[in-house]
Design a protein around this motif. Sequence first.
Motif, short mmCIF file in Angstrom:
data_model
loop_
_atom_site.label_atom_id
_atom_site.label_comp_id
_atom_site.label_asym_id
_atom_site.label_seq_id
_atom_site.Cartn_x
_atom_site.Cartn_y
_atom_site.Cartn_z
N LYS A 177 13.25 -13.65 27.46
CA LYS A 177 12.77 -14.85 28.41
C LYS A 177 11.78 -15.56 27.74
CE LYS A 177 12.40 -11.57 32.27
NZ LYS A 177 11.46 -11.01 33.45
N ALA A 178 11.06 -15.47 26.64
CA ALA A 178 10.14 -16.28 26.01
C ALA A 178 11.29 -17.50 25.21
CB ALA A 178 9.53 -15.51 24.84
N LYS A 179 12.24 -17.08 24.55
CA LYS A 179 13.27 -17.82 24.00
C LYS A 179 13.83 -18.63 24.86
CE LYS A 179 15.75 -14.71 21.85
NZ LYS A 179 16.78 -14.25 20.85
N LYS A 180 14.31 -18.28 26.22
CA LYS A 180 14.57 -19.17 27.38
C LYS A 180 13.82 -20.24 27.69
CE LYS A 180 16.55 -18.93 32.01
NZ LYS A 180 15.60 -19.68 32.74
N GLU A 181 12.53 -20.02 27.75
CA GLU A 181 11.44 -21.03 28.12
C GLU A 181 11.55 -22.00 26.76
OE1 GLU A 181 9.98 -21.37 31.05
OE2 GLU A 181 10.90 -19.39 31.79
N TYR A 182 11.27 -21.42 25.79
CA TYR A 182 11.33 -22.42 24.69
C TYR A 182 12.51 -23.28 24.45
CZ TYR A 182 7.20 -19.38 22.92
OH TYR A 182 6.14 -18.60 22.97
N PHE A 183 13.65 -22.65 24.62
CA PHE A 183 14.86 -23.50 24.44
C PHE A 183 15.06 -24.76 25.70
CE2 PHE A 183 19.51 -24.16 24.83
CZ PHE A 183 19.87 -24.65 23.73
N GLU A 184 14.74 -24.27 26.84
CA GLU A 184 14.69 -25.10 27.95
C GLU A 184 13.81 -26.45 27.66
OE1 GLU A 184 13.99 -23.08 31.65
OE2 GLU A 184 15.96 -22.14 31.56
N LEU A 185 12.52 -26.19 27.16
CA LEU A 185 11.55 -26.97 26.97
C LEU A 185 12.21 -27.91 25.62
CD1 LEU A 185 9.11 -28.43 27.82
CD2 LEU A 185 7.66 -26.78 26.26
N TYR A 186 12.56 -27.49 24.75
CA TYR A 186 13.36 -27.86 23.52
C TYR A 186 14.26 -28.79 23.89
CZ TYR A 186 15.37 -28.43 19.07
OH TYR A 186 15.88 -29.07 17.56
N GLN A 187 15.18 -28.75 24.70
CA GLN A 187 16.18 -29.38 25.12
C GLN A 187 15.61 -30.77 25.86
OE1 GLN A 187 18.73 -26.83 27.48
NE2 GLN A 187 20.36 -27.05 25.87
N LYS A 188 14.78 -30.85 26.21
CA LYS A 188 14.08 -32.05 27.10
C LYS A 188 13.79 -33.35 26.15
CE LYS A 188 12.64 -29.66 31.44
NZ LYS A 188 13.60 -30.14 32.10
N ASP A 189 13.28 -32.53 24.92
CA ASP A 189 12.78 -33.64 23.73
C ASP A 189 12.76 -32.79 22.28
OD1 ASP A 189 11.84 -35.40 22.00
OD2 ASP A 189 10.62 -36.39 23.56
N THR A 190 14.05 -32.92 21.82
CA THR A 190 13.91 -32.05 20.36
C THR A 190 12.85 -32.67 19.57
OG1 THR A 190 15.84 -33.67 19.71
CG2 THR A 190 16.33 -31.76 20.85
N THR A 191 12.45 -33.65 19.47
CA THR A 191 11.51 -34.30 18.53
C THR A 191 10.00 -33.84 19.09
OG1 THR A 191 12.68 -36.14 18.11
CG2 THR A 191 10.53 -36.04 17.49
N HIS A 192 9.75 -34.06 20.13
CA HIS A 192 8.09 -33.86 20.60
C HIS A 192 8.17 -32.27 20.82
CE1 HIS A 192 4.41 -34.58 22.65
NE2 HIS A 192 4.66 -33.57 23.44
N TYR A 193 9.18 -31.41 21.19
CA TYR A 193 8.73 -30.21 21.29
C TYR A 193 9.63 -29.25 20.32
CZ TYR A 193 7.58 -31.36 26.19
OH TYR A 193 6.99 -32.15 27.23
N LYS A 194 9.67 -29.79 19.21
CA LYS A 194 10.27 -29.01 17.97
C LYS A 194 9.50 -27.73 17.72
CE LYS A 194 7.63 -31.68 14.19
NZ LYS A 194 7.69 -32.45 13.28
N TYR A 195 8.18 -27.73 18.09
CA TYR A 195 7.44 -26.32 17.58
C TYR A 195 8.11 -25.42 18.78
CZ TYR A 195 5.04 -28.42 21.95
OH TYR A 195 4.63 -28.74 23.37
N CYS A 196 8.82 -25.69 19.63
CA CYS A 196 9.42 -24.50 20.41
C CYS A 196 10.51 -23.88 19.69
CB CYS A 196 10.23 -25.04 21.63
SG CYS A 196 8.89 -25.40 22.97
N LEU A 197 11.57 -24.64 18.91
CA LEU A 197 12.36 -24.33 18.02
C LEU A 197 11.87 -23.45 16.81
CD1 LEU A 197 15.50 -24.36 17.33
CD2 LEU A 197 14.92 -26.41 15.88
N GLU A 198 10.74 -23.85 16.40
CA GLU A 198 9.97 -22.73 15.42
C GLU A 198 9.71 -21.54 15.91
OE1 GLU A 198 6.70 -25.27 14.26
OE2 GLU A 198 7.67 -26.82 13.36
#
Length: 247
Positions: A177-198
């Motif tokens: 569930k954590a990864k799902k939230e991070y991935f959905e946010l990361y997809q919205k802006d892969t530069t701004h939310y790159k910390y989600c990919l981390e």
Amino acid sequence: MNRKNWILIALASLVALAYIFLKIYATPEMLINDLMEGTKEEFEKMAEEFNQRASLDQERLEEFYKRADINLEHGIDYIDSILEYDNKLRKSDKSHLNIITGEALYDNGFHKEALQRFENPKFNSVSPRLLADKAGSYSKLGDFKTAISLLNQAANINHSFKWHKGNVFEMSNELEKAKKEYFELYQKDTTHYKYCLERINELESDNPELLENIIFRNRDSRIYIYLESEKEGESVMDIGKIKFKKK
């Protein structure tokens, strides 16, 4: 001819005369300049009043942080005295001061006391920030269900709070569930939310180090907003601008 007709004729004549005057003597530039001049004057008055409040707000917050760094209780007493005795404070000002105090309590490990601040209806109005603050306290107290419910509300207003949801799912060991939230946010802006990919990469590692609390990104940054009137010589269309002061 009755009185009503005479009135209509008089009004029509006035409109016609006004039109002729503007047609002959007033250029579009003159009309725009007059309009903008009045708008600038109104903006200057608004900016002066706004900046006075902003300056006072900045002084109070800086004084709070200075006192709290030495003694947290003294800092809180300072804010409480303002909340109690300053009758000119607007509801939004009171809410902001109370939230800042609650966040200081949370950061120092006083999670129950922080939650009491965040849930005080006397001062607080609903905002994504407040919802996330409450969620932070609930998650540290082990109530992950309530924390997620609050963050669902926050994320419906601002999708950035999906980051906080991912944090709580990590805390409750619900990694998919954590990864799902991070991935959905990361997809919205892969530069701004790159910390989600981390975080996703960390969770997919052999021995992931899970979070033990919500990471409130940039909450320590203090940004104050001021209004600045246009300067002499700038474009006639310039009224003023918003300035951000970061501490």
